[in-house]
Design an enzyme around this catalytic site. Sequence first.
Site, PDB file in Angstrom:
ATOM      1  N   LYS A   7       0.840  -1.199   0.000  1.00 20.80           N
ATOM      2  CA  LYS A   7       0.000   0.000   0.000  1.00 20.80           C
ATOM      3  C   LYS A   7       0.873   1.246   0.000  1.00 20.80           C
ATOM      4  O   LYS A   7       1.993   1.238   0.530  1.00 20.80           O
ATOM      5  CB  LYS A   7      -0.942   0.014   1.199  1.00 20.80           C
ATOM      6  CG  LYS A   7      -0.276  -0.153   2.559  1.00 20.80           C
ATOM      7  CD  LYS A   7      -1.330  -0.318   3.650  1.00 20.80           C
ATOM      8  CE  LYS A   7      -0.690  -0.608   5.003  1.00 20.80           C
ATOM      9  NZ  LYS A   7      -1.717  -0.806   6.050  1.00 20.80           N
ATOM     10  N   ARG A  42     -11.520  -0.768  13.913  1.00 19.41           N
ATOM     11  CA  ARG A  42     -11.231   0.628  14.254  1.00 19.41           C
ATOM     12  C   ARG A  42     -11.504   0.811  15.748  1.00 19.41           C
ATOM     13  O   ARG A  42     -12.641   0.619  16.212  1.00 19.41           O
ATOM     14  CB  ARG A  42     -12.106   1.571  13.424  1.00 19.41           C
ATOM     15  CG  ARG A  42     -12.132   3.024  13.899  1.00 19.41           C
ATOM     16  CD  ARG A  42     -10.758   3.685  13.965  1.00 19.41           C
ATOM     17  NE  ARG A  42     -10.022   3.667  12.721  1.00 19.41           N
ATOM     18  CZ  ARG A  42     -10.161   4.556  11.738  1.00 19.41           C
ATOM     19  NH1 ARG A  42     -11.019   5.553  11.882  1.00 19.41           N
ATOM     20  NH2 ARG A  42      -9.422   4.454  10.645  1.00 19.41           N
ATOM     21  N   ARG A  90     -14.610  -3.598  10.407  1.00 20.42           N
ATOM     22  CA  ARG A  90     -14.955  -3.320   9.011  1.00 20.42           C
ATOM     23  C   ARG A  90     -14.608  -4.569   8.211  1.00 20.42           C
ATOM     24  O   ARG A  90     -13.442  -4.860   7.953  1.00 20.42           O
ATOM     25  CB  ARG A  90     -14.216  -2.081   8.538  1.00 20.42           C
ATOM     26  CG  ARG A  90     -14.636  -0.826   9.316  1.00 20.42           C
ATOM     27  CD  ARG A  90     -13.643   0.292   9.244  1.00 20.42           C
ATOM     28  NE  ARG A  90     -12.353  -0.088   9.794  1.00 20.42           N
ATOM     29  CZ  ARG A  90     -11.279   0.689   9.745  1.00 20.42           C
ATOM     30  NH1 ARG A  90     -11.348   1.880   9.190  1.00 20.42           N
ATOM     31  NH2 ARG A  90     -10.146   0.288  10.274  1.00 20.42           N
ATOM     32  N   ARG A 124     -10.144  -5.634   1.293  1.00 20.97           N
ATOM     33  CA  ARG A 124     -10.173  -4.393   2.056  1.00 20.97           C
ATOM     34  C   ARG A 124     -11.464  -4.298   2.867  1.00 20.97           C
ATOM     35  O   ARG A 124     -12.549  -4.461   2.332  1.00 20.97           O
ATOM     36  CB  ARG A 124     -10.056  -3.186   1.124  1.00 20.97           C
ATOM     37  CG  ARG A 124      -8.778  -3.161   0.314  1.00 20.97           C
ATOM     38  CD  ARG A 124      -8.808  -2.069  -0.735  1.00 20.97           C
ATOM     39  NE  ARG A 124      -9.883  -2.275  -1.707  1.00 20.97           N
ATOM     40  CZ  ARG A 124     -10.216  -1.403  -2.651  1.00 20.97           C
ATOM     41  NH1 ARG A 124      -9.568  -0.254  -2.732  1.00 20.97           N
ATOM     42  NH2 ARG A 124     -11.196  -1.674  -3.487  1.00 20.97           N
ATOM     43  N   ASP A 133      -6.098   1.171  13.910  1.00 25.63           N
ATOM     44  CA  ASP A 133      -6.575   0.081  13.068  1.00 25.63           C
ATOM     45  C   ASP A 133      -5.854  -1.187  13.487  1.00 25.63           C
ATOM     46  O   ASP A 133      -4.614  -1.230  13.535  1.00 25.63           O
ATOM     47  CB  ASP A 133      -6.305   0.377  11.587  1.00 25.63           C
ATOM     48  CG  ASP A 133      -7.243   1.441  11.036  1.00 25.63           C
ATOM     49  OD1 ASP A 133      -8.217   1.797  11.739  1.00 25.63           O
ATOM     50  OD2 ASP A 133      -7.005   1.933   9.919  1.00 25.63           O
ATOM     51  N   ASN A 160      -4.430   6.473  13.059  1.00 33.16           N
ATOM     52  CA  ASN A 160      -5.073   7.572  12.342  1.00 33.16           C
ATOM     53  C   ASN A 160      -5.260   8.773  13.262  1.00 33.16           C
ATOM     54  O   ASN A 160      -5.873   8.664  14.326  1.00 33.16           O
ATOM     55  CB  ASN A 160      -6.430   7.115  11.797  1.00 33.16           C
ATOM     56  CG  ASN A 160      -6.281   5.999  10.776  1.00 33.16           C
ATOM     57  OD1 ASN A 160      -6.048   6.255   9.605  1.00 33.16           O
ATOM     58  ND2 ASN A 160      -6.403   4.753  11.224  1.00 33.16           N
TER      59      ASN A 160
END
Length: 313
Positions: free
Chosen positions: A159, A209, A224, A232, A272, A282
Amino acid sequence: MDFLFIADPLESFKIQKDSTLAMMRAAQEAGNRLWFCQSRNVLWRDDFVVADCQALVIKPSSTHWYELGDIESRSLKSFSAVLMRTDPPFDIEYLNTTWLLSAAVRQGAKVFNEPSAVRDHSEKLSITEFPELIPPTLVTRELEAVEHFHQTHRDIVIKPLDGMGGMGVFRVGADGLNLASIVETLGENGARTLMVQRFLPEIAQGDKRVLLIGGKVVPFALARIPQGNEIRGNLAAGGKGVAMPLTEGEKRVAEKLAPILNQRGLFLVGLDLIGGFLTEINVTSPTCFVEITDQSNFDVPKFWLATLEKALA
């Protein structure tokens, strides 16, 4: 109190699940006054950092849900709190805004998250400070290094460092199919640095998260979960969001990081985690307030506001 939200255009908000809007609603319902501007409206003028901002009222309507007043120029230090909620990418203009916000802090403004701390924490690279918590990871611009990492781990994820919402994330399995092409394309033939990690099959149970607010851990995570053949879990990439209590392993990671990051001025953080491994920290505009609140008995926006009020006291 007067809260200034520096955010993306209001018309771009996804009003059913926008965390910034949830913060605004909670603050307004508690009797605080809201102000709004975009990062482009923050400027240095007459020896002060000011915002050309507008008073904001959130309305119950789902169509015409906000009302803005006339533009006023106010110094940032005149607000009780300044909330930087502009979404990534962390480009040069985002960086310029943090420098202006740092100048405002020197003049007495209270900015959340602290702009110098945001600059110091690459959302992907900052995990390397905690190597005991992360999966096998490589950061490089060199194809040869990626190929060697792939030979070692066989199943990997690649990524870009400046991606968001799952953008530009690729999985390369044991056959190595298209490995060189992916690295050359994502890395622009060595011009951009990439992060490579061992693939974690626990992604099937969700990319979790976990929210940290004022050094405290929100007890529910949003898992998620990837859908179909997708790897993803990001909601922007079609992942399904399911709120669930933190596992003991997730709690240990979160409770270790929460006081460290809060002490640095990172009031709101979104960790995450996949299979208990830390994959990102984040700090620019963490989300998932609404999904966790709607699916659990924990009101994240009210907890955020109560914790912020304590920080301002």
